[in-house]
Design a protein around this motif. Structure first.
Motif, PDB file in Angstrom:
ATOM      1  N   TYR A  32       1.214  -1.585  -0.018  1.00 34.16           N
ATOM      2  CA  TYR A  32      -0.233   0.031  -0.160  1.00 34.16           C
ATOM      3  C   TYR A  32       0.931   1.568   0.051  1.00 34.16           C
ATOM      4  O   TYR A  32       2.026   1.445   1.100  1.00 34.16           O
ATOM      5  CB  TYR A  32      -1.081   0.303   1.123  1.00 34.16           C
ATOM      6  CG  TYR A  32      -1.861  -1.299   1.114  1.00 34.16           C
ATOM      7  CD1 TYR A  32      -2.989  -1.056   0.413  1.00 34.16           C
ATOM      8  CD2 TYR A  32      -2.415  -2.392   2.004  1.00 34.16           C
ATOM      9  CE1 TYR A  32      -3.705  -2.084   0.354  1.00 34.16           C
ATOM     10  CE2 TYR A  32      -2.660  -3.504   2.133  1.00 34.16           C
ATOM     11  CZ  TYR A  32      -3.598  -3.279   1.441  1.00 34.16           C
ATOM     12  OH  TYR A  32      -4.271  -4.145   1.040  1.00 34.16           O
ATOM     13  N   LYS A  33       0.375   2.465  -0.607  1.00 35.59           N
ATOM     14  CA  LYS A  33       1.304   4.127  -1.030  1.00 35.59           C
ATOM     15  C   LYS A  33       0.959   4.152   0.146  1.00 35.59           C
ATOM     16  O   LYS A  33      -0.385   3.862   1.003  1.00 35.59           O
ATOM     17  CB  LYS A  33       0.470   4.357  -2.054  1.00 35.59           C
ATOM     18  CG  LYS A  33       1.252   3.871  -2.982  1.00 35.59           C
ATOM     19  CD  LYS A  33       0.290   4.516  -4.172  1.00 35.59           C
ATOM     20  CE  LYS A  33       0.902   3.739  -6.024  1.00 35.59           C
ATOM     21  NZ  LYS A  33       0.769   5.129  -7.131  1.00 35.59           N
ATOM     22  N   LEU A  34       1.903   4.873   0.762  1.00 40.86           N
ATOM     23  CA  LEU A  34       1.073   5.901   2.259  1.00 40.86           C
ATOM     24  C   LEU A  34      -0.171   6.159   2.038  1.00 40.86           C
ATOM     25  O   LEU A  34      -0.956   6.618   2.873  1.00 40.86           O
ATOM     26  CB  LEU A  34       2.297   6.799   2.458  1.00 40.86           C
ATOM     27  CG  LEU A  34       3.028   7.314   4.028  1.00 40.86           C
ATOM     28  CD1 LEU A  34       2.906   5.661   4.755  1.00 40.86           C
ATOM     29  CD2 LEU A  34       3.841   7.957   4.112  1.00 40.86           C
ATOM     30  N   GLU A  58      -2.568   5.747   0.596  1.00 37.65           N
ATOM     31  CA  GLU A  58      -3.980   5.147   0.267  1.00 37.65           C
ATOM     32  C   GLU A  58      -4.766   4.674   1.381  1.00 37.65           C
ATOM     33  O   GLU A  58      -5.461   4.419   1.746  1.00 37.65           O
ATOM     34  CB  GLU A  58      -3.197   3.786   0.223  1.00 37.65           C
ATOM     35  CG  GLU A  58      -3.257   4.166  -2.089  1.00 37.65           C
ATOM     36  CD  GLU A  58      -2.838   2.732  -2.849  1.00 37.65           C
ATOM     37  OE1 GLU A  58      -3.470   2.159  -4.079  1.00 37.65           O
ATOM     38  OE2 GLU A  58      -2.140   1.666  -2.317  1.00 37.65           O
ATOM     39  N   LEU A  59      -3.450   4.221   2.473  1.00 40.02           N
ATOM     40  CA  LEU A  59      -4.000   4.683   4.097  1.00 40.02           C
ATOM     41  C   LEU A  59      -5.140   5.056   4.056  1.00 40.02           C
ATOM     42  O   LEU A  59      -5.553   5.473   4.983  1.00 40.02           O
ATOM     43  CB  LEU A  59      -2.791   4.125   4.797  1.00 40.02           C
ATOM     44  CG  LEU A  59      -1.078   3.548   4.472  1.00 40.02           C
ATOM     45  CD1 LEU A  59      -0.727   2.726   5.697  1.00 40.02           C
ATOM     46  CD2 LEU A  59      -2.323   1.663   4.639  1.00 40.02           C
ATOM     47  N   ARG A  60      -4.798   6.197   3.841  1.00 38.33           N
ATOM     48  CA  ARG A  60      -5.258   7.685   3.958  1.00 38.33           C
ATOM     49  C   ARG A  60      -6.815   7.540   3.152  1.00 38.33           C
ATOM     50  O   ARG A  60      -8.124   7.491   3.778  1.00 38.33           O
ATOM     51  CB  ARG A  60      -5.422   8.725   4.240  1.00 38.33           C
ATOM     52  CG  ARG A  60      -6.163  10.080   4.260  1.00 38.33           C
ATOM     53  CD  ARG A  60      -5.277  11.301   4.075  1.00 38.33           C
ATOM     54  NE  ARG A  60      -6.208  12.265   3.941  1.00 38.33           N
ATOM     55  CZ  ARG A  60      -7.648  12.573   4.922  1.00 38.33           C
ATOM     56  NH1 ARG A  60      -7.659  11.735   6.210  1.00 38.33           N
ATOM     57  NH2 ARG A  60      -8.058  13.324   5.048  1.00 38.33           N
ATOM     58  N   ARG A  61      -6.528   7.154   1.927  1.00 38.67           N
ATOM     59  CA  ARG A  61      -7.695   7.134   1.002  1.00 38.67           C
ATOM     60  C   ARG A  61      -9.158   6.368   1.263  1.00 38.67           C
ATOM     61  O   ARG A  61     -10.010   6.044   1.143  1.00 38.67           O
ATOM     62  CB  ARG A  61      -6.934   6.907  -0.551  1.00 38.67           C
ATOM     63  CG  ARG A  61      -8.140   6.955  -0.873  1.00 38.67           C
ATOM     64  CD  ARG A  61      -7.364   6.230  -2.582  1.00 38.67           C
ATOM     65  NE  ARG A  61      -8.709   5.755  -3.657  1.00 38.67           N
ATOM     66  CZ  ARG A  61      -8.638   5.346  -4.881  1.00 38.67           C
ATOM     67  NH1 ARG A  61      -7.076   4.979  -5.065  1.00 38.67           N
ATOM     68  NH2 ARG A  61      -9.787   5.025  -5.628  1.00 38.67           N
ATOM     69  N   PHE A  62      -8.215   4.743   2.316  1.00 37.47           N
ATOM     70  CA  PHE A  62      -9.309   3.716   2.292  1.00 37.47           C
ATOM     71  C   PHE A  62      -9.945   3.351   3.612  1.00 37.47           C
ATOM     72  O   PHE A  62      -9.813   2.643   4.157  1.00 37.47           O
ATOM     73  CB  PHE A  62      -8.660   2.530   1.723  1.00 37.47           C
ATOM     74  CG  PHE A  62      -8.312   1.986   0.784  1.00 37.47           C
ATOM     75  CD1 PHE A  62      -9.436   1.962  -1.019  1.00 37.47           C
ATOM     76  CD2 PHE A  62      -6.523   1.530   0.228  1.00 37.47           C
ATOM     77  CE1 PHE A  62      -9.480   2.327  -1.929  1.00 37.47           C
ATOM     78  CE2 PHE A  62      -6.375   1.549  -0.975  1.00 37.47           C
ATOM     79  CZ  PHE A  62      -7.904   1.988  -2.454  1.00 37.47           C
ATOM     80  N   HIS A  63      -9.208   4.745   4.918  1.00 39.61           N
ATOM     81  CA  HIS A  63      -9.853   4.635   5.482  1.00 39.61           C
ATOM     82  C   HIS A  63     -10.795   4.428   5.825  1.00 39.61           C
ATOM     83  O   HIS A  63     -11.554   3.443   7.410  1.00 39.61           O
ATOM     84  CB  HIS A  63      -9.000   5.712   6.667  1.00 39.61           C
ATOM     85  CG  HIS A  63      -9.302   6.829   6.736  1.00 39.61           C
ATOM     86  ND1 HIS A  63      -9.870   8.249   6.009  1.00 39.61           N
ATOM     87  CD2 HIS A  63     -10.776   7.159   7.900  1.00 39.61           C
ATOM     88  CE1 HIS A  63     -10.587   9.097   6.310  1.00 39.61           C
ATOM     89  NE2 HIS A  63     -11.803   8.673   7.530  1.00 39.61           N
ATOM     90  N   PRO A  64     -11.812   5.131   5.267  1.00 43.92           N
ATOM     91  CA  PRO A  64     -13.634   4.962   5.592  1.00 43.92           C
ATOM     92  C   PRO A  64     -14.141   3.239   5.393  1.00 43.92           C
ATOM     93  O   PRO A  64     -14.558   2.438   5.844  1.00 43.92           O
ATOM     94  CB  PRO A  64     -14.534   5.418   4.356  1.00 43.92           C
ATOM     95  CG  PRO A  64     -12.972   6.631   4.031  1.00 43.92           C
ATOM     96  CD  PRO A  64     -12.392   6.249   4.144  1.00 43.92           C
ATOM     97  N   MET A  65     -13.047   2.535   5.223  1.00 42.54           N
ATOM     98  CA  MET A  65     -12.990   0.728   4.954  1.00 42.54           C
ATOM     99  C   MET A  65     -12.972   0.912   6.120  1.00 42.54           C
ATOM    100  O   MET A  65     -14.075  -0.662   6.968  1.00 42.54           O
ATOM    101  CB  MET A  65     -12.038   0.000   4.516  1.00 42.54           C
ATOM    102  CG  MET A  65     -11.680   0.531   3.420  1.00 42.54           C
ATOM    103  SD  MET A  65     -13.371  -0.416   2.159  1.00 42.54           S
ATOM    104  CE  MET A  65     -13.000  -2.107   2.668  1.00 42.54           C
ATOM    105  N   LYS A  66     -12.354   1.430   7.340  1.00 38.88           N
ATOM    106  CA  LYS A  66     -12.992   0.345   8.448  1.00 38.88           C
ATOM    107  C   LYS A  66     -14.084   0.523   9.095  1.00 38.88           C
ATOM    108  O   LYS A  66     -14.671  -0.240  10.125  1.00 38.88           O
ATOM    109  CB  LYS A  66     -12.309   1.998   9.728  1.00 38.88           C
ATOM    110  CG  LYS A  66     -10.626   1.639   9.846  1.00 38.88           C
ATOM    111  CD  LYS A  66     -10.110   3.366  10.870  1.00 38.88           C
ATOM    112  CE  LYS A  66      -9.010   2.766  11.136  1.00 38.88           C
ATOM    113  NZ  LYS A  66      -8.937   4.433  11.929  1.00 38.88           N
ATOM    114  N   GLU A  67     -15.027   1.381   8.688  1.00 35.76           N
ATOM    115  CA  GLU A  67     -16.914   1.012   8.963  1.00 35.76           C
ATOM    116  C   GLU A  67     -17.447   0.435   8.627  1.00 35.76           C
ATOM    117  O   GLU A  67     -18.377  -0.320   8.733  1.00 35.76           O
ATOM    118  CB  GLU A  67     -17.478   3.197   8.590  1.00 35.76           C
ATOM    119  CG  GLU A  67     -16.604   4.128   9.360  1.00 35.76           C
ATOM    120  CD  GLU A  67     -17.496   4.972   8.278  1.00 35.76           C
ATOM    121  OE1 GLU A  67     -18.270   4.842   7.874  1.00 35.76           O
ATOM    122  OE2 GLU A  67     -16.582   5.869   9.306  1.00 35.76           O
TER     123      GLU A  67
END
Lengths: 503, 334
Positions: free
Chosen positions: A488-490, A492-501
């Protein structure tokens, strides 16, 4: 799935080759890892004084030739009006000054730079020297025989024999025999004569003790004996074997230090100075003679060297861009435009470059807004933009000059086509995706360009890329490795953070 | 700033940009097939051969002087779309829904003049919107009349359905709805809404806008969780057929539901984006690994769709992927 082993082997080979070659060159050529490193160099000046008598003059000075523990970096002679050349007289290197006519006191100079080099050894002679034949008259012959018998009784090898002979001759309480031999004679010569008489090849060489900023130094005699393979040096005062580190052998294997024809009262004296020379300059001067020297760029004309200095920085910029895009995930407009901007920054320095770049692009965007109303074809629109960019650069230069900033020169280093294309791309981006995207991509480009600039402008980076071009193999390997990164790119760790939900 | 750990992403099987490029696009997509999808004209022609419907082609403008023909043809048209054949990401697509006197009405309601359209055509020909700026051709197509069951959910623009097709199997789908923020375009990064669609049923799942979950459409106010896509099976089969047509192992097929002709292919994409995972709330990797682990792939699009519908149900759990050690070669025939 294709095996990755050949790939990783190639990567390892690249890294190994890059590091190995640079190590080899570091140790072989002495190219320093850091740019500021310095090495001591001894500048020794021989000064020849004599009185000329109005006749043609030929002064011949013995010159050091492969002095043990040193190597010669440069040589030069200074003597107004005299012709100078270095001649080889049966393996004896001599400097010869000549002039048709000279009168009164004359001074000739010979300067040489010596680099301490523990590896430098005198070559062993091609043909083994034979002892000089010595003829003693009675009663000296009997005395010599007695002394030698005494020394031989306490020694087993030519070296120990030499030490014993020196001891006897230098004894504070000389016996009758040595006193007889020494009467009216120089004790070093006596030792040399005695050894030759005992069938040990021996000779007297002369050296200078190197001490910083000393003037009018004489040469000191050293005794050398031949042990069957090499000439060994002894201190004739103490009998100590070996050459001290700070002694430079000026004349070996020669009949005379100085011959002057057409002059008298000739004197040689020496002055010396300890200099520090950048290790890099030293390596450069020596690279010509060395086996690995062909790999370096020092042989190129200076003009091309400076071009390569810039060119060889580009891989570093490319590596920064690859890192920022692949690992960090910063969006830039155009893949390698940031590198080009960074190169321009290198020429202009960061502050003025940044101001110029941003102001030209901002003005260009305004003008491009007007251009879009003109219904031009794409090609002529870009061409128009290039001309406008040049106008703007000129204007900035003139205004800057009037205001006392020397930014004028620096603007020209920006590639105009890149600037024009950037403006065009940005304005289309603005129309289609809105200003937000322009700031994201433009800001990303600038950020990456600044980072690339910072890396490329490091003095160490410039030093290593130019002096160790083989290190680019390592850069290449790193870039290839980054091409394999599938994590993962750095960003992407931010971009995909809504996946937590979602769980 | 809120972050998610790489471990958490890996646990959810999220496909990332680097892995997509290296492990899927580079491995399963033959470069020689790219022109087929990068050029909408070629896509149309090849799709027709494989019984995949596309919007009717009205005209192709390939030379500057042909723009005058466009003017001559205009009186016959009410609504139409001008697209650059090599455009990507919806760039350069101009949708005209109607006309008022001399003016043309864009999908957004803004009015433009004929010279504006001609300038747009000229820009398209010069390659302004094409990949790498190469010269391009403009195609003029009939407007899609969206099925009324979906129009309510979209603001102005036509909603389209993106289906990721891996080795011929539809693996994930999402519905893209235009919003005011996206200027009537179905482009997710411009603010369109992505609604995950269950492969097994065609029912909507989650919805996201700007990568953030939403429950209702911000402009129309409709709830987004009860959408059902009609003719879902047909759509999946059409997307699956595109695999035979192009040979691309990993692609995105963009379809719309036309009022008259039913499922219609808009375009294919050899580098589909990753936001579809956010809309579905699931990572692509488990499904991709599952397909990669198949010992023998199905031969017909229908069989592949049946299989995909049976295994890729949203309720189903694919978190333990099929064994990877028997992964077939990159270009093994299906």
């Amino acid at each position: 799935m294709k095996s990755r082993y050949p790939f990783y082997t190639a990567i390892a080979l690249l890294i190994f080759a890059g590091l190995g070659l640079s190590m080899l060159r570091h140790f072989e050529l002495g190219i320093p890892w850091l740019s500021g490193e310095e090495r001591p160099v001894w500048l020794v000046e021989a000064r020849v004084d004599f009185q000329a008598q109005g006749e043609p003059v030929l002064a011949s000075l013995n010159l050091p030739d492969d002095p043990p523990g040193f190597h010669v970096l440069s040589e030069q002679a200074a003597s107004p009006g005299y012709g100078f050349s270095i001649v080889d007289d049966n393996g004896d290197r001599r400097g010869e000054w000549s002039i048709r006519e000279a009168n009164g006191p004359q001074t000739l100079y010979f300067k040489a730079q010596f680099v301490p080099d523990t590896n430098a050894r005198a070559q062993s002679p091609d043909t083994p020297p034979v002892p000089e034949s010595v003829f003693w008259e009675e009663p000296q012959a009997t005395a010599a025989n007695e002394v030698l018998d005494l020394a031989a009784a306490k020694s087993s090898t030519p070296e120990s024999m030499t030490r014993e002979v020196i001891k006897l001759v230098r004894s504070s309480d000389p016996n009758q025999n040595t006193a007889l031999l020494l009467a009216g004679n120089n004790d070093v010569e006596v030792v040399s004569k005695l050894l030759n008489y005992a069938d040990i090849p021996a000779r007297i060489s002369e050296g200078i003790k190197l001490e910083d900023a000393r003037r009018r130094q004489p040469l000191r005699p050293f005794l050398e004996i031949y042990d069957g393979e090499n000439w060994l040096t002894f201190d004739p005062q103490t009998g100590e074997q070996g050459l001290p580190d700070n002694v430079l052998m000026w004349s070996r294997n020669t009949d005379s230090l100085l011959d002057v024809m057409g002059g008298n009262q000739s004197v040689v004296s020496f002055a010396m100075l300890r200099q520090t020379v950048p290790a890099l300059q030293l390596a450069r001067a020596e690279s010509m003679q060395n086996g690995l020297g062909f790999l370096s760029l020092y042989q190129l004309p200076i003009e091309e060297q400076s071009m390569f200095r810039m060119l060889l920085l580009l891989p570093l910029g490319a590596m920064v861009v690859a890192f920022m895009r692949v690992i960090v995930g910063i969006r830039t407009s155009g893949t390698f435009m940031p590198v080009l901007i960074a190169v321009a920054f290198l020429q202009t320095s960061l502050g003025p470059g940044l101001v110029t770049f941003v102001s030209v692009v901002a003005m260009g965007l305004l003008l491009r807004g007007y251009l879009s109303n003109l219904n031009l074809l794409l090609v002529s629109r870009i061409a128009t933009l290039i001309i406008l960019v040049i106008f703007m650069s000129t204007a900035i230069s003139i205004v800057g000059y009037q205001m006392g900033f020397n930014t004028g020169m620096t603007v020209t280093f920006f590639p105009m086509v890149i600037l024009a294309w950037t403006i065009e791309r940005m304005s289309i981006l603005w129309e289609e995706e809105g200003p937000h995207e322009v700031f994201v991509q433009g800001g990303g480009s600038l950020l990456v360009a600044i980072l690339a600039y910072l890396v490329m402008s490091l003095p160490l980076a410039g030093h290593l890329t130019f002096n160790f071009p083989e290190l680019h193999l390592v850069v290449l390997a790193v870039i290839l490795l980054m091409g394999q990164y599938t994590g993962y790119k750095l960003s992407e760790l931010r971009r995909f953070h809504p996946m937590k939900e979602y769980d | 700033m809120r972050w998610i750990s790489p471990g958490a992403l890996a646990r959810r099987g999220m496909l990332n940009m680097n892995r997509r490029n290296v492990d899927y696009i580079a491995r399963y997509n033959d470069r020689s097939a790219y022109p087929l999808v990068d050029n909408k004209l070629k896509t149309k022609l090849i799709a027709a051969e494989y019984d995949v419907a596309t919007p009717e082609l009205r005209q192709v403008v390939s030379q500057q002087h042909e723009i005058s023909h466009f003017r001559e043809m205009i009186p016959n048209l009410d609504g139409f779309a001008i697209k650059p054949a090599k455009g990507s990401g919806g760039k350069g697509i101009l949708v005209i829904t109607g006309r008022e006197d001399d003016q043309f009405v864009k999908a957004s309601g803004a009015k433009v003049s004929l010279p504006h359209l001609e300038r747009h055509l000229s820009n398209v020909l010069a390659g302004l919107y094409s990949l790498g700026g190469s010269p391009d051709v403009a195609i003029v197509e009939d407007l899609i009349q969206c099925r009324t069951s979906l129009t309510d959910f979209s603001f102005q623009g036509v909603p389209d359905i993106r289906i990721i097709v891996f080795r011929g199997y539809p693996v994930m789908a999402m519905l893209r709805l235009a919003t005011k923020a996206s200027d009537g375009k179905a482009n997710l990064h411009q603010g369109a809404i992505g609604v995950g669609i269950d492969i097994a049923t065609g029912q909507s799942l989650n919805a996201v806008q700007f990568n953030r979950p939403v429950k209702t459409h911000p402009d129309t106010g409709h709830a987004l969780d009860k959408i059902h896509i009609e003719e879902w099976h047909t759509m999946l089969v059409m997307a699956s057929r595109c695999y035979e047509a192009t040979g691309l192992g990993y692609m995105g097929a963009d379809l719309v539901l036309d009022q008259k002709t039913g499922p219609t292919l808009l375009e294919l994409n050899a580098r589909p984006g990753l936001a579809i995972q956010m809309a579905n709330g699931k990572g692509l990797l488990p499904r991709l690994h599952y397909i990669e682990g198949l010992k023998r792939t199905h031969l017909t699009p229908e069989a592949r769709v049946e299989y995909a519908m049976s295994v890729f149900s949203h309720a189903g759990n694919l978190s333990t992927p099929a064994k990877r050690d028997v992964r077939p070669g990159a270009y093994a025939s299906a």
